[in-house]
Enzyme design. Structure first.
Site, PDB file in Angstrom:
ATOM      1  N   GLY A  38      -4.621   0.398  -7.878  1.00  0.00           N
ATOM      2  CA  GLY A  38      -5.005   0.898  -6.572  1.00  0.00           C
ATOM      3  C   GLY A  38      -3.937   1.813  -6.012  1.00  0.00           C
ATOM      4  N   CYS A  39      -3.840   1.878  -4.714  1.00  0.00           N
ATOM      5  CA  CYS A  39      -2.870   2.744  -4.050  1.00  0.00           C
ATOM      6  C   CYS A  39      -1.449   2.413  -4.476  1.00  0.00           C
ATOM      7  CB  CYS A  39      -3.005   2.582  -2.535  1.00  0.00           C
ATOM      8  SG  CYS A  39      -1.758   3.481  -1.588  1.00  0.00           S
ATOM      9  N   PHE A  40      -0.696   3.420  -4.918  1.00  0.00           N
ATOM     10  CA  PHE A  40       0.654   3.136  -5.400  1.00  0.00           C
ATOM     11  C   PHE A  40       1.611   2.730  -4.289  1.00  0.00           C
ATOM     12  CE2 PHE A  40       1.017   8.064  -6.107  1.00  0.00           C
ATOM     13  CZ  PHE A  40       0.962   8.308  -4.737  1.00  0.00           C
ATOM     14  N   TRP A  41       1.268   2.983  -3.034  1.00  0.00           N
ATOM     15  CA  TRP A  41       2.113   2.495  -1.948  1.00  0.00           C
ATOM     16  C   TRP A  41       2.159   0.959  -1.970  1.00  0.00           C
ATOM     17  CZ3 TRP A  41      -0.602   5.714   2.461  1.00  0.00           C
ATOM     18  CH2 TRP A  41      -0.284   7.075   2.302  1.00  0.00           C
ATOM     19  N   CYS A  42       1.004   0.347  -2.200  1.00  0.00           N
ATOM     20  CA  CYS A  42       0.930  -1.117  -2.259  1.00  0.00           C
ATOM     21  C   CYS A  42       1.683  -1.646  -3.479  1.00  0.00           C
ATOM     22  CB  CYS A  42      -0.518  -1.566  -2.332  1.00  0.00           C
ATOM     23  SG  CYS A  42      -1.547  -1.112  -0.916  1.00  0.00           S
TER      24      CYS A  42
END
Length: 205
Positions: A38-42
């Site tokens: 998913g989102c690489f920030w997470c």
């Protein structure tokens, strides 16, 4: 989630047998693991907190375009997935342990989707760096499906690592630098809280 832990223990025994056939030698000081969840920030916020992890970079992998931009990846036309490249010390945290965290910290049963994030760039994927990582990932996935650890079949892709492009600077350390932003509070923080609850013993002080 207990089934995931059981699978981890099964893998430890299986890989111990496999290790007999591997030439003896000291482990490298560090290795790399590349995960799309998913989102690489997470993902970055999760892996940065683990003991034995020395570096985490957000970036793009699995596509056909060199040096893609964030905008291009988000268009879905480059074939890349948002990933984190994790540099870790195998003497402190093993690849098997990283896989356990990978499986538990996202939903590997939704195709090209994590929560409200939809698109091929958010697909669940493991890019293996060597044959041992490939074997571990495939065996773990098969066991999880066999034991029905999740309500639906796992759709995580397992592919050889080919290249990795570091994302733009403003994507790096995103949660650390932007923790007060709505997305961070609503999406990333709950994942971090879960990590701290489930994997407390594996976290840096």
């Amino acid at each position: 989630m207990r089934k995931i832990k059981t699978v981890l223990l099964t893998l430890v025994l299986a890989m111990a047998v496999q290790a007999v056939s591997i030439a003896q030698g000291s482990k490298p000081a560090t290795e790399k693991a590349t995960f799309g969840m998913g989102c690489f920030w997470c993902s970055e916020a999760i892996f940065q907190r683990l003991k034995g992890v020395t570096k985490v970079e957000s970036g793009y992998a699995g596509g056909s375009v060199k040096n893609p931009t964030y905008e291009a990846v988000c268009s879905g036309t480059t074939g890349h997935a948002e990933v984190v490249q994790v540099t870790f010390q195998p003497s402190v945290i093993s690849y098997k342990e990283l896989l356990e965290i990978f499986w538990k910290m996202h939903d590997p049963t939704t195709l090209n989707k994590q929560g409200a994030d939809v698109g091929t760039q958010y697909r669940s994927i493991i890019f293996y760096h060597n044959e041992q990582q490939k074997a571990l990932a495939n065996t773990y996935k098969a066991e999880l499906n066999k034991q029905k650890a999740f309500p639906d079949p796992i759709v995580t892709a397992i592919e050889p690592f080919k290249n990795f492009y570091v994302a733009e600077n403003y994507h790096q350390n995103y949660f650390k630098l932007n923790g007060s932003q709505p997305y961070c509070r609503m999406v990333i923080l709950p994942k971090v809280d879960k990590l701290e609850k489930v994997f407390k013993q594996k976290l840096k002080q």
